[in-house]
Design a protein around this motif. Structure first.
Motif, PDB file in Angstrom:
ATOM      1  N   ALA A   1       0.807  -1.217   0.000  1.00 30.44           N
ATOM      2  CA  ALA A   1       0.000   0.000   0.000  1.00 30.44           C
ATOM      3  C   ALA A   1       0.841   1.267   0.000  1.00 30.44           C
ATOM      4  CB  ALA A   1      -0.915   0.018   1.231  1.00 30.44           C
ATOM      5  N   ILE A   2       2.082   1.161   0.474  1.00 26.96           N
ATOM      6  CA  ILE A   2       2.900   2.356   0.688  1.00 26.96           C
ATOM      7  C   ILE A   2       3.754   2.621  -0.546  1.00 26.96           C
ATOM      8  CG2 ILE A   2       4.556   3.487   2.210  1.00 26.96           C
ATOM      9  CD1 ILE A   2       3.813   1.300   4.316  1.00 26.96           C
ATOM     10  N   PRO A   3       3.554   3.755  -1.239  1.00 26.63           N
ATOM     11  CA  PRO A   3       4.409   4.086  -2.379  1.00 26.63           C
ATOM     12  C   PRO A   3       5.862   4.191  -1.932  1.00 26.63           C
ATOM     13  CG  PRO A   3       2.472   5.515  -2.311  1.00 26.63           C
ATOM     14  CD  PRO A   3       2.503   4.769  -1.019  1.00 26.63           C
ATOM     15  N   ALA A   4       6.772   3.671  -2.740  1.00 27.61           N
ATOM     16  CA  ALA A   4       8.181   3.610  -2.348  1.00 27.61           C
ATOM     17  C   ALA A   4       8.755   4.985  -2.023  1.00 27.61           C
ATOM     18  CB  ALA A   4       8.995   2.948  -3.467  1.00 27.61           C
ATOM     19  N   ASP A   5       8.326   6.014  -2.767  1.00 26.82           N
ATOM     20  CA  ASP A   5       8.877   7.350  -2.541  1.00 26.82           C
ATOM     21  C   ASP A   5       8.156   8.114  -1.430  1.00 26.82           C
ATOM     22  OD1 ASP A   5       6.501   7.651  -3.922  1.00 26.82           O
ATOM     23  OD2 ASP A   5       7.229   9.320  -5.161  1.00 26.82           O
ATOM     24  N   GLN A   6       7.178   7.461  -0.774  1.00 30.65           N
ATOM     25  CA  GLN A   6       6.443   8.118   0.294  1.00 30.65           C
ATOM     26  C   GLN A   6       6.470   7.306   1.596  1.00 30.65           C
ATOM     27  OE1 GLN A   6       2.528   9.309  -1.133  1.00 30.65           O
ATOM     28  NE2 GLN A   6       3.373  10.065  -3.056  1.00 30.65           N
ATOM     29  N   ARG A   7       7.345   6.334   1.657  1.00 26.36           N
ATOM     30  CA  ARG A   7       7.494   5.530   2.870  1.00 26.36           C
ATOM     31  C   ARG A   7       8.277   6.329   3.913  1.00 26.36           C
ATOM     32  NH1 ARG A   7       7.273   0.063   4.288  1.00 26.36           N
ATOM     33  NH2 ARG A   7       6.696  -0.468   2.140  1.00 26.36           N
ATOM     34  N   VAL A   8       7.729   6.432   5.110  1.00 28.63           N
ATOM     35  CA  VAL A   8       8.351   7.193   6.190  1.00 28.63           C
ATOM     36  C   VAL A   8       9.038   6.227   7.140  1.00 28.63           C
ATOM     37  CG1 VAL A   8       7.897   8.744   8.146  1.00 28.63           C
ATOM     38  CG2 VAL A   8       6.692   9.063   5.977  1.00 28.63           C
ATOM     39  N   PRO A   9      10.305   6.493   7.513  1.00 26.93           N
ATOM     40  CA  PRO A   9      11.029   5.570   8.400  1.00 26.93           C
ATOM     41  C   PRO A   9      10.427   5.513   9.804  1.00 26.93           C
ATOM     42  CG  PRO A   9      12.523   7.147   7.335  1.00 26.93           C
ATOM     43  CD  PRO A   9      11.128   7.631   7.078  1.00 26.93           C
ATOM     44  N   ASN A  10      10.896   4.527  10.552  1.00 27.80           N
ATOM     45  CA  ASN A  10      10.643   4.417  11.993  1.00 27.80           C
ATOM     46  C   ASN A  10       9.195   4.125  12.345  1.00 27.80           C
ATOM     47  OD1 ASN A  10      13.407   5.009  12.479  1.00 27.80           O
ATOM     48  ND2 ASN A  10      12.967   7.201  12.307  1.00 27.80           N
ATOM     49  N   GLN A  11       8.489   3.391  11.473  1.00 28.05           N
ATOM     50  CA  GLN A  11       7.206   2.841  11.908  1.00 28.05           C
ATOM     51  C   GLN A  11       7.509   1.666  12.822  1.00 28.05           C
ATOM     52  OE1 GLN A  11       4.425   1.323   8.906  1.00 28.05           O
ATOM     53  NE2 GLN A  11       3.677  -0.129  10.442  1.00 28.05           N
ATOM     54  N   PRO A  12       6.997   1.661  14.055  1.00 28.74           N
ATOM     55  CA  PRO A  12       7.238   0.506  14.929  1.00 28.74           C
ATOM     56  C   PRO A  12       6.791  -0.775  14.228  1.00 28.74           C
ATOM     57  CG  PRO A  12       6.202   2.295  16.147  1.00 28.74           C
ATOM     58  CD  PRO A  12       6.166   2.684  14.703  1.00 28.74           C
ATOM     59  N   CYS A  13       7.604  -1.811  14.306  1.00 26.06           N
ATOM     60  CA  CYS A  13       7.314  -3.026  13.548  1.00 26.06           C
ATOM     61  C   CYS A  13       6.754  -4.147  14.413  1.00 26.06           C
ATOM     62  CB  CYS A  13       8.564  -3.517  12.816  1.00 26.06           C
ATOM     63  SG  CYS A  13       9.963  -3.864  13.904  1.00 26.06           S
ATOM     64  N   ASP A  14       6.748  -3.956  15.736  1.00 27.87           N
ATOM     65  CA  ASP A  14       6.138  -4.972  16.589  1.00 27.87           C
ATOM     66  C   ASP A  14       5.831  -4.347  17.944  1.00 27.87           C
ATOM     67  OD1 ASP A  14       8.578  -4.824  18.008  1.00 27.87           O
ATOM     68  OD2 ASP A  14       9.419  -6.486  16.868  1.00 27.87           O
ATOM     69  N   GLY A  15       5.228  -5.145  18.810  1.00 27.34           N
ATOM     70  CA  GLY A  15       4.947  -4.678  20.157  1.00 27.34           C
ATOM     71  C   GLY A  15       3.709  -3.806  20.240  1.00 27.34           C
ATOM     72  N   PRO A  16       3.506  -3.146  21.397  1.00 32.59           N
ATOM     73  CA  PRO A  16       2.254  -2.423  21.667  1.00 32.59           C
ATOM     74  C   PRO A  16       2.106  -1.120  20.891  1.00 32.59           C
ATOM     75  CG  PRO A  16       3.809  -2.128  23.476  1.00 32.59           C
ATOM     76  CD  PRO A  16       4.416  -3.141  22.554  1.00 32.59           C
ATOM     77  N   TYR A  17       3.126  -0.699  20.152  1.00 29.04           N
ATOM     78  CA  TYR A  17       3.047   0.561  19.418  1.00 29.04           C
ATOM     79  C   TYR A  17       2.781   0.366  17.927  1.00 29.04           C
ATOM     80  CZ  TYR A  17       5.211   2.305  23.690  1.00 29.04           C
ATOM     81  OH  TYR A  17       5.478   2.593  24.997  1.00 29.04           O
ATOM     82  N   ASN A  18       2.754  -0.899  17.477  1.00 30.61           N
ATOM     83  CA  ASN A  18       2.633  -1.156  16.048  1.00 30.61           C
ATOM     84  C   ASN A  18       1.171  -1.187  15.628  1.00 30.61           C
ATOM     85  OD1 ASN A  18       3.189  -1.819  13.399  1.00 30.61           O
ATOM     86  ND2 ASN A  18       3.186  -4.011  13.813  1.00 30.61           N
ATOM     87  N   HIS A  19       0.590  -0.011  15.558  1.00 33.36           N
ATOM     88  CA  HIS A  19      -0.795   0.102  15.084  1.00 33.36           C
ATOM     89  C   HIS A  19      -1.056   1.551  14.709  1.00 33.36           C
ATOM     90  CE1 HIS A  19      -1.774   1.922  18.965  1.00 33.36           C
ATOM     91  NE2 HIS A  19      -1.305   0.868  19.580  1.00 33.36           N
ATOM     92  N   THR A  20      -2.127   1.742  13.968  1.00 27.46           N
ATOM     93  CA  THR A  20      -2.528   3.113  13.665  1.00 27.46           C
ATOM     94  C   THR A  20      -2.917   3.822  14.956  1.00 27.46           C
ATOM     95  OG1 THR A  20      -3.957   4.465  12.279  1.00 27.46           O
ATOM     96  CG2 THR A  20      -4.969   2.542  13.283  1.00 27.46           C
ATOM     97  N   THR A  21      -2.806   5.147  14.950  1.00 27.98           N
ATOM     98  CA  THR A  21      -3.260   5.931  16.110  1.00 27.98           C
ATOM     99  C   THR A  21      -4.696   6.387  15.919  1.00 27.98           C
ATOM    100  OG1 THR A  21      -0.982   6.720  16.339  1.00 27.98           O
ATOM    101  CG2 THR A  21      -2.669   7.856  17.622  1.00 27.98           C
ATOM    102  N   PHE A  22      -5.108   6.524  14.661  1.00 28.23           N
ATOM    103  CA  PHE A  22      -6.442   7.034  14.354  1.00 28.23           C
ATOM    104  C   PHE A  22      -7.107   6.131  13.317  1.00 28.23           C
ATOM    105  CE2 PHE A  22      -3.657  10.615  15.375  1.00 28.23           C
ATOM    106  CZ  PHE A  22      -4.294  11.103  16.500  1.00 28.23           C
ATOM    107  N   LEU A  23      -8.417   6.087  13.398  1.00 25.17           N
ATOM    108  CA  LEU A  23      -9.190   5.301  12.437  1.00 25.17           C
ATOM    109  C   LEU A  23     -10.491   6.044  12.162  1.00 25.17           C
ATOM    110  CD1 LEU A  23      -9.616   2.686  10.797  1.00 25.17           C
ATOM    111  CD2 LEU A  23     -10.625   1.678  12.865  1.00 25.17           C
ATOM    112  N   ALA A  24     -10.746   6.317  10.891  1.00 22.41           N
ATOM    113  CA  ALA A  24     -11.980   6.977  10.459  1.00 22.41           C
ATOM    114  C   ALA A  24     -12.654   6.064   9.438  1.00 22.41           C
ATOM    115  CB  ALA A  24     -11.673   8.336   9.834  1.00 22.41           C
ATOM    116  N   VAL A  25     -13.912   5.716   9.699  1.00 22.45           N
ATOM    117  CA  VAL A  25     -14.618   4.742   8.858  1.00 22.45           C
ATOM    118  C   VAL A  25     -15.907   5.383   8.349  1.00 22.45           C
ATOM    119  CG1 VAL A  25     -15.396   2.371   8.684  1.00 22.45           C
ATOM    120  CG2 VAL A  25     -13.731   2.982  10.449  1.00 22.45           C
ATOM    121  N   ASP A  26     -16.031   5.507   7.031  1.00 21.49           N
ATOM    122  CA  ASP A  26     -17.152   6.204   6.399  1.00 21.49           C
ATOM    123  C   ASP A  26     -18.197   5.222   5.883  1.00 21.49           C
ATOM    124  OD1 ASP A  26     -15.753   8.519   6.832  1.00 21.49           O
ATOM    125  OD2 ASP A  26     -15.125   8.798   4.759  1.00 21.49           O
ATOM    126  N   PHE A  27     -19.454   5.456   6.269  1.00 25.61           N
ATOM    127  CA  PHE A  27     -20.557   4.614   5.832  1.00 25.61           C
ATOM    128  C   PHE A  27     -21.649   5.452   5.157  1.00 25.61           C
ATOM    129  CE2 PHE A  27     -18.775   2.377   9.482  1.00 25.61           C
ATOM    130  CZ  PHE A  27     -18.658   1.070   9.012  1.00 25.61           C
TER     131      PHE A  27
END
Length: 402
Positions: free
Chosen positions: A75-101
């Protein structure tokens, strides 16, 4: 949609009262409201509210499942990938979620939600704390309905927002990042966020970088940035091709992202084909289809990497598909259309409605928490400003749930 509350509200409504309502917002926040607020909130009955919550639970099950990261790497375009996304543990998740119905009707004629889009990106959390109390100030809205979930009070909501965005740090060490925030149509939300939790909106052009450390100036002081409440998307930067900044989003820097920009892509249109729920229309990556539906008029064609409806085709033809090169079809989604049901009674007819369910996910929590919502009303073919120009009883608003 709760008929008794709709009747009471509409009897109390007048253009003059609506004008006074808008003047009150202007008095509170001069020059900040730059989008249309609809004349009315939405009153959601319990049956529809329960379906919306179940639909969200179905989606949360997928994004919290093992292997979701691996499934969304593309999903992540190669030229728009941002470093230092936690890869495991309790921090590896989105902080926000917006769901449109979309609010629709099922085969039995009952109201039902159908998923339109979802985002791992923040929405108007500040404004949606302000707007419900403003409606209550001007209209008779009983305590039996609420814009918040989980019996949460407004003070508890703001504290949860503070804990999510600032964590254990200091407010001045967290910034709200945007490009020219004072010019954004959502700037009223930035101002309210600062009022509620003390986080300063800072333009990308104002950030200074020293090695891996970031700084911004406030009251003549250089302040180290430790957390970034990110409201900036790459699409917006493309509007400024000659922009020169000390800090690029893709730089390797010593900050905590709230939320990390990669989740904007991971939880997006790209996620739709992975979802299986009665509340989610079937979606397919165009590249996964060897043959195409014969009833293309019942589908929409969406580019994966676009924002705010750009490039969406709602009247799809085989020619539209044939025009996309084979090696680009992985960047497009074919999604079953939904039929919005006009359900909001205005003084001169029924209006369509879209409901956005808003979650926050503090760093160490096991799952995201549903806290509030927003809604958008439309008389046009699609939800959005361009389809509702010069119309009334349209625009952004809030739901009060039974």
């Amino acid at each position: 949609m709760i008929q008794s509350l709709r009747k009471t509200f509409n009897q109390a409504f007048s253009p003059d009262r609506y004008g006074a309502f808008l003047e009150s917002i202007e008095a509170d926040l001069p020059g900040q409201l730059d989008f249309r607020v609809a004349e009315t909130p939405v009153f959601v009955p319990k049956a529809l509210g329960d379906k919306l919550k179940q639909a969200c639970a179905d989606i949360v099950d997928v994004i919290t499942s093992d292997g979701f990261d691996a499934r969304t790497e593309g999903a992540i375009p190669a030229d728009q990938r941002v470093p230092n996304q936690p890869c495991d543990g309790p921090y590896n998740h989105t902080t926000f979620l917006a769901v449109d119905f979309a609010v629709c009707k099922d085969e039995q004629g009952e109201l039902t939600p159908q998923l339109i889009e979802l985002q791992g990106f923040p929405s108007l959390y500040g404004f949606q704390a302000y707007l419900p109390q403003k409606f209550r100030e001007f209209y008779p809205i009983p305590d039996s309905v609420s814009s918040l979930f989980g019996n949460t009070s407004r003070d508890e909501y703001i504290e949860l927002l503070r804990r999510t965005i600032i964590g254990d740090g200091l407010p001045e060490e967290t910034i709200l990042l945007e490009i020219f925030p004072e010019k954004q149509k959502t700037r009223i939300d930035f101002v309210l966020t600062k009022q509620y939790i003390g986080v300063e909106p800072v333009c990308l052009t104002k950030i200074k970088k020293d090695g891996r450390a970031l700084f911004y100036e406030k009251d003549g002081r250089q302040i180290r940035i430790k957390r970034i409440y990110n409201r900036l998307i790459f699409d917006d930067l493309q509007n400024y091709p000659d922009l020169k900044t000390d800090f690029q989003l893709t730089d390797d820097v010593d900050v905590t992202w709230v939320g990390h920009p990669n989740w904007f892509f991971r939880i997006s249109k790209y996620t739709l084909p992975f979802l299986d729920s009665e509340f989610v229309p079937k979606s397919y990556f165009l590249s996964d289809l060897e043959t195409f539906p014969t009833d293309l008029e019942n589908y929409v064609l969406k580019p994966l990497f676009s924002f705010a409806g750009a490039g969406v085709k709602i009247h799809v033809t085989q020619a539209d598909i044939d025009a996309i090169p084979a090696d680009q079809r992985g960047n497009f989604l074919l999604q079953r259309k939904v039929q919005y049901e006009p359900v909001i009674q205005s003084p001169d007819g029924l209006v369509k409605c879209e409901i956005r369910m808003l979650f926050v996910w503090p760093e160490k929590d096991e799952k995201p928490t549903l806290i509030t919502n927003l809604a958008r009303l439309s008389r046009g073919e699609m939800i959005g400003v361009n389809f509702n120009k010069n119309k009334d009883w349209v625009g952004g608003t809030v739901c009060f749930f039974e």
